[in-house]
Design an enzyme around this catalytic site. Sequence first.
Site, PDB file in Angstrom:
ATOM      1  N   GLY A 101       0.777  -1.234   0.000  1.00 51.25           N
ATOM      2  CA  GLY A 101       0.000   0.000   0.000  1.00 51.25           C
ATOM      3  C   GLY A 101       0.807   1.282   0.000  1.00 51.25           C
ATOM      4  O   GLY A 101       0.228   2.376   0.032  1.00 51.25           O
ATOM      5  N   GLY A 106       2.686   2.365  -2.463  1.00 53.90           N
ATOM      6  CA  GLY A 106       2.748   2.947  -3.801  1.00 53.90           C
ATOM      7  C   GLY A 106       3.912   2.461  -4.641  1.00 53.90           C
ATOM      8  O   GLY A 106       4.367   3.170  -5.541  1.00 53.90           O
ATOM      9  N   LYS A 107       4.388   1.238  -4.394  1.00 56.16           N
ATOM     10  CA  LYS A 107       5.512   0.709  -5.177  1.00 56.16           C
ATOM     11  C   LYS A 107       5.202   0.690  -6.671  1.00 56.16           C
ATOM     12  O   LYS A 107       6.017   1.105  -7.493  1.00 56.16           O
ATOM     13  CB  LYS A 107       5.852  -0.716  -4.722  1.00 56.16           C
ATOM     14  CG  LYS A 107       6.364  -0.843  -3.321  1.00 56.16           C
ATOM     15  CD  LYS A 107       6.830  -2.259  -3.026  1.00 56.16           C
ATOM     16  CE  LYS A 107       5.711  -3.282  -3.123  1.00 56.16           C
ATOM     17  NZ  LYS A 107       4.710  -3.137  -2.054  1.00 56.16           N
ATOM     18  N   THR A 108       4.015   0.182  -7.014  1.00 53.07           N
ATOM     19  CA  THR A 108       3.657   0.054  -8.421  1.00 53.07           C
ATOM     20  C   THR A 108       3.586   1.423  -9.088  1.00 53.07           C
ATOM     21  O   THR A 108       4.091   1.610 -10.204  1.00 53.07           O
ATOM     22  CB  THR A 108       2.316  -0.682  -8.574  1.00 53.07           C
ATOM     23  OG1 THR A 108       2.415  -1.982  -7.989  1.00 53.07           O
ATOM     24  CG2 THR A 108       1.933  -0.818 -10.045  1.00 53.07           C
ATOM     25  N   SER A 109       2.989   2.392  -8.423  1.00 55.73           N
ATOM     26  CA  SER A 109       2.879   3.744  -8.992  1.00 55.73           C
ATOM     27  C   SER A 109       4.243   4.365  -9.217  1.00 55.73           C
ATOM     28  O   SER A 109       4.508   4.978 -10.261  1.00 55.73           O
ATOM     29  CB  SER A 109       2.047   4.636  -8.067  1.00 55.73           C
ATOM     30  OG  SER A 109       0.740   4.128  -7.912  1.00 55.73           O
ATOM     31  N   ASP A 154       4.315  -8.351  -7.808  1.00 52.19           N
ATOM     32  CA  ASP A 154       3.545  -8.007  -6.612  1.00 52.19           C
ATOM     33  C   ASP A 154       2.138  -8.582  -6.745  1.00 52.19           C
ATOM     34  O   ASP A 154       1.425  -8.240  -7.698  1.00 52.19           O
ATOM     35  CB  ASP A 154       3.484  -6.486  -6.461  1.00 52.19           C
ATOM     36  CG  ASP A 154       2.834  -6.040  -5.165  1.00 52.19           C
ATOM     37  OD1 ASP A 154       2.209  -6.882  -4.489  1.00 52.19           O
ATOM     38  OD2 ASP A 154       2.930  -4.852  -4.837  1.00 52.19           O
ATOM     39  N   THR A 159      -4.929  -1.602  -2.279  1.00 49.58           N
ATOM     40  CA  THR A 159      -4.038  -2.667  -1.811  1.00 49.58           C
ATOM     41  C   THR A 159      -4.500  -3.279  -0.491  1.00 49.58           C
ATOM     42  O   THR A 159      -4.576  -4.507  -0.366  1.00 49.58           O
ATOM     43  CB  THR A 159      -2.593  -2.155  -1.707  1.00 49.58           C
ATOM     44  OG1 THR A 159      -2.145  -1.767  -3.008  1.00 49.58           O
ATOM     45  CG2 THR A 159      -1.672  -3.232  -1.158  1.00 49.58           C
TER      46      THR A 159
END
Length: 587
Positions: free
Chosen positions: A23, A25-28, A50, A508
């Site tokens: 949650g 914000g790794k993907t962003s 992920d 997430t």
Amino acid sequence: MYQLYDPIKNVQTPVLFFTGKGGVGKTSVACSTAVSLTDVGKKVLLVSTDPASNLQDVFGIDLTSDPIEVPNVKNLFASNIDPEEAASAYREKTVGPYRDKLPESVVNQMEEQLSGACTVEIAAFDEFSHILANDYILTQYDHVLFDTAPTGHTLRLLSLPTAWNGYLEESTHGASCLGPLSGLGDKKNLYQKAVQALSDDEKTTLILVARPEESTLVEANRASMELRDIGIQNQMMIINGLLQSHVPTDAVSKAFYESQQASLKQIPESLQQMKTLSLPYISYSLTGVNSLRQLVSEHPYIEKEVKSNEIELDQLSELNDVIDDFSTRNTRVIFTMGKGGVGKTSVASAIAVVLSERGHKVHLTTTDPASHLDYIFKNRAVDENLSISSINPETEVETYKKEIITAAGELSEGELSYLKEDLESPCTEEIAVFRAFADVVSRSENEIVVIDTAPTGHTLLLLDSSEAYHKEMNRSTGKIPGNVKELLPRLRDPEETGVVIVTLAEETPVFESTRLQEDLKRAQIVPKWWVINRSLYATGTNDPILKARASSEKQWIKKIEEDLAEQSALIPWTSEVKIGLPTKTYV
């Protein structure tokens, strides 16, 4: 306080790993980095491992494990490796040959042993090792970005020679990762090459992503130290979601800003020495290429509110309704469960305090560090009906490890090293703490027991046979305590036990809570309530950025209410942990 993250200036190596608590914000951040690098002519491969990744939604395309070019972004290729699917294939490869040769009950137990976090982790590592160790792939791209990094435990385990010899097949000591490792086969050279690439400062940078919140910074520090221990030294940190300014006249805005600043002052000392950059708190959804570019631009603010039907707050249940339900039904055991950082301990404390104030004898315990409960109750006199304890996972695990190692008898140096590293597995802590839970739950004959966090459904199923109990619970003594035998039936009894899933109204946490509920249902445990904690929507803030962000919560509140929860309750965001029933007081 921190300079803004600029991928063009700050990315120095061809391989990047983004890691951090769920949650944050790794993907962003990974997607924004990828788009920014392609904008200056770099060819980029973006790979997500992920399980909570929304990579497909970000770019609006269907993705598989095979890379495809992202439309309208020249030179950007993306793939989405689903670790759950990878784990399923990995599990079938290991178990499949035995389906017609062993009794069904034995095969089912093998499958359950391969259903845990360790299997998912190793299967994911297997997938990205094929990329990281492939010289051809690395020469085709200027940068390869991985959304999610392996844990230090997995890397250490796979680096031990004993993990690759007959000890895996011959051992009777019941190491918790034996099942997942049994399918590795002859991949030692591949994995060694992948680990070497991770440790090469000229090739790889580990980017720790955190929020300006204590729990995510603690997790970043843990991951940093764990990965440094195995040679991954080239690290940097990004503080994501930093509110740049606030509206002084808005109580929520002021408290939100001050809470973040207070958390940043508590950054662990080892992280203070690391290169740290920031990204702003934003009000918009990070989907589409333009919004990704905007995140890492010099002027990243787009204040727009999500337009959708409002939710009538006065029609939503509150924490008081949850407590009323447990009090009326005389529920004897109450668990709060959920991923780290969602507020399980504060919810458990509030339930325990209010029940004790209503005349119930209550015992509250947690597996969080004792100092957290001490902090919550530091300025409060404990009601005479309330007693408090803390299960210390470190103590329980150390005791458990000593029992296992003693029971193993004479081992070679390599076998002992493997067994010790295997016992660093998350499974070990869960099983060790399970025994302490059994002792606490047995108190429910005389008082209501409120427990912050519980064993997962996977662990409960793994232990749900005499053979597994003997192997996992009491390898050192050969007998099973009565309170352990009684625990699982007690947890499955809805008249006696109530499970509360605590989550946030964000993608997430909701995704992870859904997986947790499915996991529990496999163990025949159905959560009674979902509690949506720290809701900005419930505060009525007028800060433009926070208000827009609050409106994005509505879809997740509705999904929980309509699709996921038997019953749900909403708790407003506050800057401090409040004991008792929460109110709209934000300071």
